[in-house]
Design a protein around this motif. Sequence first.
Motif, mmCIF file in Angstrom:
data_model
loop_
_atom_site.group_PDB
_atom_site.id
_atom_site.type_symbol
_atom_site.label_atom_id
_atom_site.label_comp_id
_atom_site.label_asym_id
_atom_site.label_seq_id
_atom_site.Cartn_x
_atom_site.Cartn_y
_atom_site.Cartn_z
ATOM 1 N N GLU A 7 0.837 -1.204 0.000
ATOM 2 C CA GLU A 7 0.000 0.000 0.000
ATOM 3 C C GLU A 7 0.876 1.260 0.000
ATOM 4 N N LYS A 53 0.958 4.194 -2.859
ATOM 5 C CA LYS A 53 0.743 5.612 -2.534
ATOM 6 C C LYS A 53 1.943 6.463 -2.935
ATOM 7 N N LEU A 70 0.806 12.788 -0.488
ATOM 8 C CA LEU A 70 0.539 11.378 -0.780
ATOM 9 C C LEU A 70 1.840 10.580 -0.821
ATOM 10 N N GLU A 124 3.035 10.106 2.760
ATOM 11 C CA GLU A 124 2.191 9.093 3.399
ATOM 12 C C GLU A 124 2.600 7.691 2.950
ATOM 13 N N GLY A 125 2.888 7.551 1.671
ATOM 14 C CA GLY A 125 3.311 6.256 1.143
ATOM 15 C C GLY A 125 4.623 5.800 1.721
#
Length: 101
Positions: free
Chosen positions: A14, A18, A30, A33-34
């Motif tokens: 995931e 991201k 993003l 966050e990834g």
Amino acid sequence: MSDQRIEGAFDQVEGKVKKGLGELTGDTKLKVEGVAKEAGGRAKAAYGRVIDGLDGIADKAHPDIREPAKKGLDFARNKPLLTTGILAGAAILLGALGRKR
């Protein structure tokens, strides 16, 4: 294979997705966050590998201590953050005791 290893693998995937989408779209938030999700997944998977290794050792332990060891590992599986905090605290205390003054 422990749940932590499976969850960690999913979190890594995931996170990579991201991160890739963030790079593709130019979305810095993003992407960050990834990266964070991927790092968390690696940590979770590593914790699962340790628990699995200790489980194998507990299986080979003397019968008198096998059951308490299994209970301790079940606790560690169910409460990974608390277990990590307990171990970190113990390491700090042992480190402080070992220092020369």
